[in-house]
Design a protein around this motif. Structure first.
Motif, mmCIF file in Angstrom:
data_model
loop_
_atom_site.group_PDB
_atom_site.id
_atom_site.type_symbol
_atom_site.label_atom_id
_atom_site.label_comp_id
_atom_site.label_asym_id
_atom_site.label_seq_id
_atom_site.Cartn_x
_atom_site.Cartn_y
_atom_site.Cartn_z
ATOM 1 N N UNK A 280 -13.217 -2.328 11.935
ATOM 2 C CA UNK A 280 -11.985 -1.638 11.576
ATOM 3 C C UNK A 280 -10.770 -2.119 12.350
ATOM 4 N N UNK A 281 -10.838 -3.316 12.914
ATOM 5 C CA UNK A 281 -9.748 -3.843 13.740
ATOM 6 C C UNK A 281 -8.773 -4.723 12.964
ATOM 7 N N UNK A 282 -9.215 -5.265 11.856
ATOM 8 C CA UNK A 282 -8.414 -6.249 11.143
ATOM 9 C C UNK A 282 -7.089 -5.650 10.678
ATOM 10 N N UNK A 283 -5.997 -6.279 11.099
ATOM 11 C CA UNK A 283 -4.675 -5.804 10.727
ATOM 12 C C UNK A 283 -4.084 -4.798 11.687
ATOM 13 N N UNK A 299 -5.315 -15.709 0.601
ATOM 14 C CA UNK A 299 -4.119 -15.129 -0.025
ATOM 15 C C UNK A 299 -4.277 -13.626 -0.214
ATOM 16 N N UNK A 300 -5.480 -13.190 -0.555
ATOM 17 C CA UNK A 300 -5.731 -11.763 -0.719
ATOM 18 C C UNK A 300 -5.606 -11.025 0.612
ATOM 19 N N UNK A 301 -6.043 -11.673 1.698
ATOM 20 C CA UNK A 301 -5.910 -11.057 3.017
ATOM 21 C C UNK A 301 -4.437 -10.842 3.371
ATOM 22 N N UNK A 302 -3.603 -11.816 3.040
ATOM 23 C CA UNK A 302 -2.170 -11.693 3.311
ATOM 24 C C UNK A 302 -1.560 -10.586 2.457
ATOM 25 N N UNK A 303 -1.944 -10.527 1.192
ATOM 26 C CA UNK A 303 -1.429 -9.496 0.284
ATOM 27 C C UNK A 303 -1.769 -8.090 0.757
ATOM 28 N N UNK A 304 -2.947 -7.942 1.359
ATOM 29 C CA UNK A 304 -3.385 -6.628 1.854
ATOM 30 C C UNK A 304 -2.809 -6.295 3.228
ATOM 31 N N UNK A 305 -2.088 -7.230 3.823
ATOM 32 C CA UNK A 305 -1.528 -7.002 5.144
ATOM 33 C C UNK A 305 -2.510 -7.232 6.274
#
Length: 362
Positions: A280-283, A299-305
């Motif tokens: 639960x640390x990501x972002x 790209x999906x990781x960037x879109x999700x913040x």
């Protein structure tokens, strides 16, 4: 000596590099990449009647199908550094980092690209001169670059299309983003590309709490132990020697982490991302900054913040592509690895020289 060229992959897309040069009864393949997207592969049928393969450098989109070449028993021309990334059993004929050799009566000239450890451009004395740049960069303070000779036909890395933002602007943006993020930051990187270069940047800005994984350190060790001065500038090598002991011990708890692979689809980078997501640390207390090509997962990781994108220039800006084509006095210019090569047709003096067909004569 007349010849013809076929671009098998890499024209009109950020796709794997693979071209075929044909003259008389010879057929040479230039690079044999796969990816960078997972569905971009290599067609074994492209090897039909091929006599030899030339590989510019060891990034997957240029070397990823090497196992097919080895299985076919074909000779592979590449630098000694690049040869270390080939499968066992490869029939290697070494290329100089900067020099020339004779192959089947053709003079093949090489020079360093400013892009990667062991990377070279290729110039063939055919059809008024043929230059294939693979990937190249004019902005590196780490990798060395050599200016190619004249060539009537140039097939150039144009991965950034018409982009004109300089490396200094990119670095300033990267450093600003880093100061705004709390906790750890992962940088997925290619070991033979910007891993060491970024470590030196961190040190020069007093950001000493960094660590690199074993794959990245292995490349640093290669630079320091063998062939380093052939591809990396002397000041960078001197600075790396001072960091060698620190770099060889990976510390997963460091604030800044340089880890393979650049797209974070595998390797230590993938491992850390999965671990941080499960915790639960990501972002929040753990972040990812992509600095190169991003496949769909990134790209999906960037879109999700969950991640950020701050480019580190390892390919030429539009002005560098134009400058090199003009320096070579090229009559035919083929911009590769960009989705909109036709944009270069808007450049003064390029409209009559732009070659966008996948098959053409030299």
């Amino acid at each position: 000596m007349s010849a013809r060229m076929r671009v098998l992959s890499g024209l009109g897309e950020k796709g794997p590099a693979c071209l075929r040069l044909e003259f008389f009864n010879r057929r040479w393949m230039l690079d044999c990449g796969v990816g960078p997207e997972s569905d971009q592969g290599f067609d074994p049928a492209w090897l039909n009647k091929v006599n030899a393969v030339f590989i510019t450098h060891d990034h997957i989109d240029h070397i990823g199908a090497a196992k097919e070449i080895v299985a076919a028993g074909l000779p592979i021309y590449c630098t000694e550094v690049t040869a270390r990334s080939l499968p066992k059993g490869a029939k290697v004929i070494p290329l100089p980092p900067c020099g020339e050799i004779q192959v089947d009566g053709v003079t093949v000239t090489t020079g360093r690209t400013g892009h990667s450890f062991g990377g070279v451009w290729l110039h063939f004395e055919l059809g008024g001169g043929v230059l294939y740049s693979g990937d190249f960069c004019h902005e590196s303070d780490y990798f060395l670059y050599d200016t190619p000779p004249d060539a009537a036909t140039v097939m150039l890395d144009a991965s950034y299309g018409m982009e004109q933002l300089t490396q200094q602007v990119r670095i300033d943006s990267l450093l600003t983003t880093m100061t705004k993020l709390d906790g750890q930051i992962l940088f997925p990187v290619p070991p033979s590309g910007r891993a060491a270069e970024m470590a030196l940047l961190f040190e020069s800005h007093g950001l000493t709490d960094w660590s690199m994984d074993d794959r990245c350190y292995g490349q640093v060790k290669q630079v320091l132990d063998t062939h380093g001065s052939d591809y990396v500038n002397g000041d960078a090598i001197r600075r790396l020697r001072g960091l060698k002991d620190k770099a060889k011990h990976f510390n997963p708890g460091a604030r800044l982490l340089l880890c393979h692979a650049p797209c974070a689809t595998f390797g230590k980078a993938r491992e850390l991302i999965d671990k941080w997501r499960d915790a639960g640390r990501l972002g929040s207390s753990a972040h990812v900054i992509f600095t190169g090509f991003m496949p769909i997962e990134a790209r999906k990781m960037v879109e999700k913040g969950h991640a950020h994108f701050r480019r580190w220039n390892v390919h030429p800006l539009a002005g560098h592509v134009i400058e090199l084509a003009n320096q070579c006095h090229a009559m035919q210019v083929v911009p590769l690895f960009t989705s909109c090569p036709e944009d270069f047709g808007l450049v003064d003096g390029f409209d009559g020289r732009l070659q966008l067909a996948d098959r053409f004569y030299l």
